[in-house]
Scaffold this motif. Structure first.
Motif, short mmCIF file in Angstrom:
data_model
loop_
_atom_site.label_atom_id
_atom_site.label_comp_id
_atom_site.label_asym_id
_atom_site.label_seq_id
_atom_site.Cartn_x
_atom_site.Cartn_y
_atom_site.Cartn_z
N LEU A 1 0.83 -1.21 0.00
CA LEU A 1 0.00 0.00 0.00
C LEU A 1 0.86 1.26 0.00
CD1 LEU A 1 -2.88 -0.93 2.48
CD2 LEU A 1 -3.15 -0.31 0.07
N PHE A 2 1.92 1.24 0.80
CA PHE A 2 2.81 2.39 0.88
C PHE A 2 3.52 2.62 -0.46
CE2 PHE A 2 7.09 4.15 1.62
CZ PHE A 2 6.74 5.37 2.18
N LEU A 3 4.00 1.54 -1.09
CA LEU A 3 4.68 1.66 -2.39
C LEU A 3 3.71 2.19 -3.45
CD1 LEU A 3 6.81 -1.61 -2.52
CD2 LEU A 3 7.56 0.68 -1.89
N GLY A 4 2.47 1.66 -3.42
CA GLY A 4 1.48 2.12 -4.38
C GLY A 4 1.13 3.58 -4.19
N TYR A 5 1.03 3.99 -2.93
CA TYR A 5 0.71 5.39 -2.63
C TYR A 5 1.86 6.30 -3.06
CZ TYR A 5 -0.74 9.57 -0.14
OH TYR A 5 -1.11 10.86 0.17
N THR A 6 3.09 5.91 -2.77
CA THR A 6 4.26 6.70 -3.16
C THR A 6 4.35 6.85 -4.67
OG1 THR A 6 5.44 5.89 -1.20
CG2 THR A 6 6.76 6.91 -2.95
N ALA A 7 4.12 5.74 -5.38
CA ALA A 7 4.12 5.80 -6.85
C ALA A 7 3.02 6.72 -7.35
CB ALA A 7 3.95 4.40 -7.43
N GLY A 8 1.86 6.69 -6.67
CA GLY A 8 0.75 7.55 -7.06
C GLY A 8 1.07 9.02 -6.88
N VAL A 9 1.75 9.37 -5.79
CA VAL A 9 2.12 10.77 -5.55
C VAL A 9 3.09 11.25 -6.63
CG1 VAL A 9 3.32 12.35 -3.98
CG2 VAL A 9 1.72 10.67 -3.06
N GLY A 10 4.08 10.43 -6.95
CA GLY A 10 5.02 10.79 -8.01
C GLY A 10 4.32 10.96 -9.35
N ASN A 11 3.41 10.06 -9.63
CA ASN A 11 2.65 10.12 -10.87
C ASN A 11 1.77 11.38 -10.92
OD1 ASN A 11 1.36 9.23 -13.32
ND2 ASN A 11 -0.33 8.50 -12.08
N THR A 12 1.14 11.72 -9.80
CA THR A 12 0.28 12.91 -9.73
C THR A 12 1.07 14.18 -10.01
OG1 THR A 12 -1.30 11.91 -8.21
CG2 THR A 12 -1.14 14.31 -8.18
N LEU A 13 2.21 14.33 -9.37
CA LEU A 13 3.02 15.53 -9.55
C LEU A 13 3.47 15.68 -11.00
CD1 LEU A 13 5.18 15.41 -6.30
CD2 LEU A 13 3.19 16.87 -6.76
N ALA A 14 3.71 14.54 -11.67
CA ALA A 14 4.21 14.58 -13.05
C ALA A 14 3.11 14.80 -14.08
CB ALA A 14 4.96 13.28 -13.36
N THR A 15 1.92 14.27 -13.83
CA THR A 15 0.90 14.25 -14.88
C THR A 15 -0.36 15.07 -14.57
OG1 THR A 15 -0.18 12.24 -14.00
CG2 THR A 15 1.64 11.94 -15.57
N VAL B 1 -3.56 14.13 -4.15
CA VAL B 1 -2.58 13.44 -3.31
C VAL B 1 -3.28 12.43 -2.41
CG1 VAL B 1 -0.93 13.76 -1.42
CG2 VAL B 1 -0.87 15.30 -3.38
N VAL B 2 -4.43 12.83 -1.84
CA VAL B 2 -5.21 11.89 -1.04
C VAL B 2 -5.69 10.73 -1.90
CG1 VAL B 2 -7.31 11.59 0.34
CG2 VAL B 2 -5.92 13.65 0.61
#
Length: 261
Positions: A36-50, A94-95
């Motif tokens: 869950l933590f890895l998925g959330y971290t990847a999601g934050v990085g993806n959000t900032l980029a796209t 982010v949430v």
């Protein structure tokens, strides 16, 4: 704009997620919490980029932007609202990174259970899912994530579309006030709507959202493993043709003669 946004988000997310997954796997056990933590971290990085692409895709569907191409939509946003408008609703996004985290963790756990079952049934450790099985698990995982986070998705979309502009001003940090407002229909004249009607309003449109998101995710998961295996086979074939076992480049690999410099 929507195709560009969807393709970019999927590519960036899975690139970051697979990289984090491989790095973590070498250092610690991948429990549900870690996943869950890895998925959330990847999601934050993806959000900032796209996220700017997501805002452009949302704005392009509004009547005030009708007929404009992606560059024109971007120019109009920058001229009228400023560069900060490209990150409207960032806090909610982010949430909402918990959405792909829930989705991928659910998929990975279900995949693990299914593969163990198939291995016991076939008495063979080397088993893999069929495309149809990946499609079904991907659809279920996305349905779970979508249903859990749908109210926040509605808030984010409404903010990006600017649909609260004509209503009384909101305190920007008041998420509770936003939820309260979208949980009441504009045409509802009752003094105090029931809790059931508020919940139903929060999930208004969830049917079409489930259909779209689950189908999209199911097709993605069905094709992801097939594309990965095809690319892996292509790299192995290329390595055999052009490189020796020592890792050095073969000379004249295709023609039998030294390759031109």
């Amino acid at each position: 704009a929507k195709c560009t946004e969807t393709g970019s988000k999927n590519f960036v997310y899975f690139y970051i997620y697979d990289w984090l997954n491989a790095a973590a796997k070498a250092r610690l056990p991948l429990t549900t919490g870690v996943k869950l933590f890895l998925g959330y971290t990847a999601g934050v990085g993806n959000t900032l980029a796209t996220m700017p692409l997501e805002v452009l895709a949302t704005k392009a569907q509004l009547p005030s932007f009708k007929g404009l191409n992606l560059v024109a939509v971007l120019g109009k946003i920058l001229n009228t609202e400023g560069i900060g408008a490209l990150y409207t609703g960032l806090a909610y996004n982010v949430v909402l990174c918990v959405n792909p985290a829930i989705q991928n963790t659910t998929f990975d756990r279900l995949k693990e259970i299914l593969l163990k079952y198939l291995a016991r049934r076939a008495a063979n450790e080397h088993v893999s899912m069929t495309p149809l099985q990946a499609f079904a698990l991907g659809a279920f995982a996305k349905a779970v994530a979508t249903f859990v986070t749908f109210p926040l998705v509605r808030i984010k979309t409404i903010l990006q579309a600017g649909k609260f502009a004509a209503k009384p001003p909101l305190r920007k940090s008041s998420s509770v006030e936003l939820l309260r407002r979208i949980s009441v229909r504009d045409d509802d004249k009752s003094e105090e709507p029931s809790m059931l009607s508020r919940i139903a309003e929060l999930y208004r449109g969830v049917g079409s959202a489930l259909l779209k998101s689950t189908l999209q995710a199911a097709l993605l998961y069905m094709m992801k493993d097939q594309i990965e295996s095809t690319v892996a086979r292509a790299f192995k074939l290329t390595a055999k043709v052009f490189f020796r076992r020592t890792g050095r480049l073969k000379v004249g690999a295709l023609s039998g003669r030294p390759l031109a410099s």
